[in-house]
Design a protein around this motif. Structure first.
Motif, PDB file in Angstrom:
ATOM      1  N   GLU A   1       9.902   8.287 -25.203  1.00 33.13           N
ATOM      2  CA  GLU A   1       9.703   7.301 -25.913  1.00 33.13           C
ATOM      3  C   GLU A   1       8.864   7.504 -26.974  1.00 33.13           C
ATOM      4  OE1 GLU A   1       8.202   3.827 -23.673  1.00 33.13           O
ATOM      5  OE2 GLU A   1      10.205   3.748 -22.428  1.00 33.13           O
TER       6      GLU A   1
ATOM      7  N   ALA B   1       4.674 -10.263 -27.186  1.00 33.10           N
ATOM      8  CA  ALA B   1       5.003  -9.067 -26.864  1.00 33.10           C
ATOM      9  C   ALA B   1       3.916  -8.195 -26.155  1.00 33.10           C
ATOM     10  CB  ALA B   1       5.181  -8.262 -28.092  1.00 33.10           C
ATOM     11  N   ASP B   2       2.638  -8.532 -26.268  1.00 29.81           N
ATOM     12  CA  ASP B   2       1.578  -7.868 -25.574  1.00 29.81           C
ATOM     13  C   ASP B   2       1.740  -8.457 -24.124  1.00 29.81           C
ATOM     14  OD1 ASP B   2       0.376  -6.903 -27.991  1.00 29.81           O
ATOM     15  OD2 ASP B   2      -0.281  -8.848 -28.262  1.00 29.81           O
TER      16      ASP B   2
ATOM     17  N   GLU C   1       4.445  -9.649 -22.318  1.00 31.12           N
ATOM     18  CA  GLU C   1       5.471  -9.171 -21.828  1.00 31.12           C
ATOM     19  C   GLU C   1       5.193  -7.642 -21.315  1.00 31.12           C
ATOM     20  OE1 GLU C   1       8.606  -9.761 -24.537  1.00 31.12           O
ATOM     21  OE2 GLU C   1       8.823 -12.203 -23.994  1.00 31.12           O
ATOM     22  N   SER C   2       4.814  -6.846 -22.237  1.00 29.55           N
ATOM     23  CA  SER C   2       4.519  -5.308 -21.899  1.00 29.55           C
ATOM     24  C   SER C   2       3.610  -5.244 -20.769  1.00 29.55           C
ATOM     25  CB  SER C   2       4.198  -4.663 -23.186  1.00 29.55           C
ATOM     26  OG  SER C   2       3.692  -3.464 -23.022  1.00 29.55           O
TER      27      SER C   2
ATOM     28  N   PRO D   1       3.788  -4.750 -28.999  1.00 28.86           N
ATOM     29  CA  PRO D   1       2.917  -4.575 -28.031  1.00 28.86           C
ATOM     30  C   PRO D   1       1.839  -3.623 -28.434  1.00 28.86           C
ATOM     31  CG  PRO D   1       4.621  -3.570 -26.712  1.00 28.86           C
ATOM     32  CD  PRO D   1       5.187  -4.183 -28.454  1.00 28.86           C
TER      33      PRO D   1
ATOM     34  N   ALA E   1       5.545  -5.997 -17.736  1.00 24.85           N
ATOM     35  CA  ALA E   1       6.328  -4.875 -17.164  1.00 24.85           C
ATOM     36  C   ALA E   1       5.639  -3.666 -16.566  1.00 24.85           C
ATOM     37  CB  ALA E   1       7.164  -4.561 -18.519  1.00 24.85           C
ATOM     38  N   ILE E   2       4.385  -3.542 -16.999  1.00 30.05           N
ATOM     39  CA  ILE E   2       3.615  -2.261 -16.513  1.00 30.05           C
ATOM     40  C   ILE E   2       3.091  -2.849 -15.102  1.00 30.05           C
ATOM     41  CG2 ILE E   2       1.609  -0.786 -16.817  1.00 30.05           C
ATOM     42  CD1 ILE E   2       2.116  -1.012 -19.918  1.00 30.05           C
TER      43      ILE E   2
ATOM     44  N   ARG F   1      -2.962  -5.612 -25.286  1.00 33.05           N
ATOM     45  CA  ARG F   1      -2.572  -5.696 -23.804  1.00 33.05           C
ATOM     46  C   ARG F   1      -3.595  -5.524 -22.833  1.00 33.05           C
ATOM     47  NH1 ARG F   1       1.863  -1.237 -23.736  1.00 33.05           N
ATOM     48  NH2 ARG F   1      -0.141   0.230 -23.459  1.00 33.05           N
TER      49      ARG F   1
ATOM     50  N   THR G   1       2.310   3.964 -25.665  1.00 35.71           N
ATOM     51  CA  THR G   1       2.714   4.771 -24.727  1.00 35.71           C
ATOM     52  C   THR G   1       1.398   5.412 -23.863  1.00 35.71           C
ATOM     53  OG1 THR G   1       4.838   5.000 -25.399  1.00 35.71           O
ATOM     54  CG2 THR G   1       4.109   6.313 -23.424  1.00 35.71           C
TER      55      THR G   1
ATOM     56  N   SER H   1      -4.461   2.252 -29.090  1.00 39.51           N
ATOM     57  CA  SER H   1      -3.232   3.037 -29.456  1.00 39.51           C
ATOM     58  C   SER H   1      -3.572   4.381 -30.122  1.00 39.51           C
ATOM     59  CB  SER H   1      -2.725   2.126 -30.630  1.00 39.51           C
ATOM     60  OG  SER H   1      -1.906   2.753 -31.480  1.00 39.51           O
TER      61      SER H   1
END
Length: 284
Positions: free
Chosen positions: A223, A42-43, A45-46, A24, A49-50, A29, A228, A4
């Motif tokens: 964002e 959450a991790d 799902e993120s 996330p 998505a990526i 992740r 990110t 992060s």
């Protein structure tokens, strides 16, 4: 590893108090992509998505890990490095920096830096050193250069008058341009003596269709959120390495899948499939 840009640390809070399972986190992740179990909904799902936008992301994570392993082995075996500063540690998995280095030179000393409390808990439990060497863990953000370099655990573990390998593997792409990642790297390198090395890898949009690359950059800049990924071009990656007093180690800037990978299973993934640049440079 992939981590992060946000420290999330608050004065007076314990690491456990900083865990937010609803948001996330890049370290968790990345753990998910590598097939680990230290992640939350959450991790996942993120991560999914990526992966929907970048179907080879799991392959890229594995190849990035392979690059780290090969780079550490090269530095330990061929360059004689015995000290490593690994910023962006991630949740421990196979072939951590100290495991690779100490399997070759048991006296190797490693300082890990990360800012995720789950990483901290795992690091303290799992990142145990060979008796001849030493490991330490610092809870800090890459942007907190003064905190990292002045930390007593670093000073106890690493001699900054002797060569150090600075490991910035899949971490720089979490630092926005507004936080001046190039100056961060310069400051870290300035603190290290001649004979030190920088090991770096960075996600790129060079292999994406122009419209996808443009959308990814626009989204990241808009964002500006926790975790990110800031995709950069080869030229932008070169800027981290192109400074006086640095010399490139062969084979130069290449894909994480190809850096000294002659003895890896063949055929290797393409540079487009991996989507991450890698390089090792020496401070002369």
């Amino acid at each position: 590893m992939v981590h992060s840009e946000e420290s999330g640390a608050q004065v007076g809070t314990s690491p456990a108090d900083r865990i937010d399972t609803s948001v996330p986190h890049p370290a968790r992740r990345y753990n998910y992509w590598l097939g680990g179990k230290d992640n939350f909904q959450a991790d996942r799902e993120s991560g999914d998505a990526i992966a929907a936008a970048f179907p080879t992301i799991r392959l890229a994570a594995l190849e990035n890990r392979g690059f780290l392993r090969r780079a550490v082995a090269y530095l330990t075996r061929e360059a004689g490095i015995r000290q490593f500063l690994d910023i962006g540690t991630g949740i421990p998995t196979a072939d951590n920096t100290h495991e690779v280095a100490q399997s070759i030179a048991p006296e190797s000393r490693v300082v890990y830096v990360d800012n995720d409390p789950i990483v901290l808990a795992h690091a303290r439990a799992l990142l145990t050193s060979a008796p001849e060497g030493a490991t330490a863990y610092i809870d800090a953000d890459l942007r907190d250069v003064d905190t990292i370099l002045g930390h007593p655990d670093l000073r106890r573990t690493i001699d900054l008058d002797q060569p150090v390998a600075l490991m910035l593997v899949a971490i720089l792409h979490f630092i926005h341009d507004r936080d001046d990642p190039y100056t961060i790297v310069d400051r870290l390198l300035d603190a290290l003596p001649v004979g030190s090395y920088l090991v770096a890898s960075h996600a790129t949009d060079d292999y994406l269709p122009p419209q996808v690359a443009a959308a990814a950059r626009e989204s990241a800049n808009a964002e500006g959120q926790h975790g990110t990924i800031i995709l950069r071009s080869r030229d932008e990656f070169v800027r981290f390495l192109d400074r006086p007093g640095l010399s490139m180690i062969e084979p130069g800037i290449t894909s994480v899948a190809h850096w000294r990978a002659e003895h890896e299973p063949q055929p290797r993934p393409t540079a487009a499939e991996a989507g991450i640049y890698a390089a090792v440079v020496r401070k002369d």
